[in-house]
Motif scaffolding. Structure first.
Motif, mmCIF file in Angstrom:
data_model
loop_
_atom_site.group_PDB
_atom_site.id
_atom_site.type_symbol
_atom_site.label_atom_id
_atom_site.label_comp_id
_atom_site.label_asym_id
_atom_site.label_seq_id
_atom_site.Cartn_x
_atom_site.Cartn_y
_atom_site.Cartn_z
ATOM 1 N N ILE A 199 45.111 33.344 38.611
ATOM 2 C CA ILE A 199 46.313 32.436 38.433
ATOM 3 C C ILE A 199 47.414 33.377 37.724
ATOM 4 C CG2 ILE A 199 47.321 30.838 37.068
ATOM 5 C CD1 ILE A 199 45.860 29.633 39.460
ATOM 6 N N GLU A 200 46.903 34.282 36.945
ATOM 7 C CA GLU A 200 48.111 34.887 36.369
ATOM 8 C C GLU A 200 48.656 36.119 37.033
ATOM 9 O OE1 GLU A 200 45.700 35.925 32.672
ATOM 10 O OE2 GLU A 200 45.622 33.784 32.236
ATOM 11 N N GLU A 201 47.706 36.541 37.961
ATOM 12 C CA GLU A 201 48.280 37.748 38.497
ATOM 13 C C GLU A 201 48.827 37.812 40.234
ATOM 14 O OE1 GLU A 201 45.960 41.492 38.010
ATOM 15 O OE2 GLU A 201 45.850 41.229 35.710
ATOM 16 N N SER A 202 47.699 36.804 40.575
ATOM 17 C CA SER A 202 48.059 36.724 42.057
ATOM 18 C C SER A 202 49.150 35.622 42.558
ATOM 19 C CB SER A 202 46.472 36.326 42.722
ATOM 20 O OG SER A 202 45.700 37.357 42.694
ATOM 21 N N CYS A 203 49.209 34.551 41.769
ATOM 22 C CA CYS A 203 50.143 33.512 42.295
ATOM 23 C C CYS A 203 50.677 32.813 40.983
ATOM 24 C CB CYS A 203 49.169 32.571 43.055
ATOM 25 S SG CYS A 203 47.965 31.789 42.403
ATOM 26 N N LEU A 242 42.027 35.698 51.924
ATOM 27 C CA LEU A 242 43.350 35.855 50.939
ATOM 28 C C LEU A 242 43.024 36.934 49.743
ATOM 29 C CD1 LEU A 242 44.249 32.228 51.062
ATOM 30 C CD2 LEU A 242 45.128 33.842 52.463
ATOM 31 N N LEU A 243 41.766 36.618 49.192
ATOM 32 C CA LEU A 243 41.679 37.550 48.086
ATOM 33 C C LEU A 243 41.561 39.031 48.219
ATOM 34 C CD1 LEU A 243 38.694 35.596 46.177
ATOM 35 C CD2 LEU A 243 41.063 35.975 45.427
ATOM 36 N N TRP A 247 34.358 39.020 45.240
ATOM 37 C CA TRP A 247 35.322 38.459 44.557
ATOM 38 C C TRP A 247 35.713 38.691 43.141
ATOM 39 C CZ3 TRP A 247 36.199 32.376 45.025
ATOM 40 C CH2 TRP A 247 36.137 31.948 46.546
ATOM 41 N N LYS A 248 34.535 39.167 42.549
ATOM 42 C CA LYS A 248 34.889 40.019 40.961
ATOM 43 C C LYS A 248 35.661 41.311 41.170
ATOM 44 C CE LYS A 248 31.001 38.924 39.006
ATOM 45 N NZ LYS A 248 30.140 38.599 37.684
ATOM 46 N N LEU A 249 34.997 42.113 42.238
ATOM 47 C CA LEU A 249 35.659 43.377 42.456
ATOM 48 C C LEU A 249 37.012 43.298 43.060
ATOM 49 C CD1 LEU A 249 35.117 46.350 42.777
ATOM 50 C CD2 LEU A 249 34.087 46.250 44.983
ATOM 51 N N LEU A 250 37.349 42.281 43.762
ATOM 52 C CA LEU A 250 38.478 42.011 44.616
ATOM 53 C C LEU A 250 39.679 41.770 43.485
ATOM 54 C CD1 LEU A 250 38.004 40.270 47.851
ATOM 55 C CD2 LEU A 250 38.716 42.485 47.720
ATOM 56 N N LEU A 251 39.050 41.042 42.241
ATOM 57 C CA LEU A 251 39.990 40.690 41.301
ATOM 58 C C LEU A 251 40.214 41.512 40.188
ATOM 59 C CD1 LEU A 251 39.061 36.742 41.364
ATOM 60 C CD2 LEU A 251 41.332 37.731 41.747
ATOM 61 N N GLY A 252 39.287 42.471 40.045
ATOM 62 C CA GLY A 252 39.225 43.352 39.043
ATOM 63 C C GLY A 252 38.658 43.026 37.773
ATOM 64 N N PHE A 260 37.045 33.518 34.097
ATOM 65 C CA PHE A 260 37.689 35.050 34.003
ATOM 66 C C PHE A 260 38.301 35.145 35.339
ATOM 67 C CE2 PHE A 260 35.548 35.364 29.808
ATOM 68 C CZ PHE A 260 36.748 36.066 29.116
ATOM 69 N N CYS A 261 37.468 34.585 36.353
ATOM 70 C CA CYS A 261 38.016 34.870 37.914
ATOM 71 C C CYS A 261 39.431 34.060 38.161
ATOM 72 C CB CYS A 261 36.923 34.813 38.765
ATOM 73 S SG CYS A 261 35.760 35.907 38.941
#
Length: 310
Positions: free
Chosen positions: A166-170, A238-239, A61-66, A160-161
């Motif tokens: 929230i701020e970038e994906s949706c 979804l991620l 998840w952290k890799l997918l979210l950067g 942080f995830c």
């Protein structure tokens, strides 16, 4: 011969495959983008194996979210400010978050949810003047935070995830007007009309639009439908491929209960609480539905959680 046998087992072991990709993502020669492409393919084909390695999903998840770094001092600065100006609104929701899931309640205390959401509000209080979009606490955000607190090893990483997500994906899903959610509901109706006109007409004949029966599912990206282990598997998808696909995942759930809905004179009785989530069938149907949509409609679907209309 033994070494060859061991290597063969490793190649067929999904945990080994995921770990190999995660390791290669840190290599200069391979690069993150190549690793992400392989990771997405493996998530779609294999799924993240449950239970074998509890560190696997958090790392993926952290890799997918950067997410590369999590600053403890930054998080603590927000926490030390105490209750934010919408704390009462937060507390009105947090106590009932995934209330029927015993495993969630055992792992995630209410004070953890409150602390994360308070910190998120403080974080964005500081940066509102620099942003086109303003963030505060809104309905449904407690449920969107829940999978991160359940999955991540620490509140720090969950914060942080969740913030990045929230701020970038949706971001439009959590505006005060819930603009992205309402867009998603309208798109759900339009997509359903194309992929299953008979089902769409039946629901409309009962005055049932997506706004009426699908609001909780769209608002929470399907996280309101238990069990949690299936929600996490759906969120892996979804991620990896985009939260816009949650709209097609809701349609997939409708299609899985289609026969009962079509026979019912009062479908809302069935739609008030969707059947227990089954991630793999839902993902399989959602991926198939992508091919049935016109390109312009799919483009709208992709952009609806984040693109601000001028």
């Amino acid at each position: 011969m033994a070494a060859t046998s061991s290597e063969s087992r490793n190649r067929s072991n999904p945990v080994h495959s995921f770990n190999k990709i995660l390791k290669s993502s840190k290599s200069r020669s391979t690069g993150v983008e190549d690793s992400l492409k392989k990771l997405r393919g493996l998530i779609l084909v294999e799924g993240i194996p449950a239970g074998a390695d509890p560190t696997l999903r958090p790392r993926i998840w952290k890799l997918l979210l950067g997410i590369n770094e999590c600053s403890a001092s930054t998080f603590l600065q927000y926490v030390e400010r105490g209750p934010c100006d919408v704390r009462e609104k937060i507390r009105n929701d947090t106590f009932r978050t995934l209330a029927t899931d015993r495993g969630f309640k055992e792992r995630v205390r209410e004070d953890m949810l409150v602390r994360l959401l308070d910190a998120f509000v403080w974080k964005n209080h500081d940066r509102q003047e620099r942003n086109q979009l303003a963030f505060t606490y809104v309905q449904g955000m407690n449920v969107l935070a829940a999978p991160f607190l359940y999955t991540m090893p620490s509140e720090l990483e969950a914060f942080f995830c969740f913030s990045k997500f929230i701020e970038e994906s949706c971001p439009l899903y959590v505006q005060p007007t819930l603009e992205g959610v309402h867009r998603g509901l309208k798109l759900l109706d339009r997509c359903l009309k194309i992929v299953d006109r008979e089902l769409y007409d039946h629901l409309r004949s009962k005055n049932l639009s997506a706004e009426i029966y699908a609001f909780p599912s769209v608002l929470t990206l399907c996280a309101c439908t238990p069990p949690l282990d299936q929600v996490l598997q759906l969120w892996d998808f979804l991620l990896a491929f985009g939260v816009h696909l949650s709209i097609l995942c809701v349609i997939a759930q409708l299609l899985l209960m289609r026969d009962e809905v079509m026979k019912s004179a009062s479908p809302m009785k069935l739609l008030r609480n969707f059947p227990p989530l089954e991630a793999l069938p839902v993902i399989g149907i959602a991926v198939t539905l992508v091919r049935d949509l016109p390109q312009d409609l799919y483009d709208e679907l992709v952009k609806h959680p984040y693109e601000v209309y001028q």
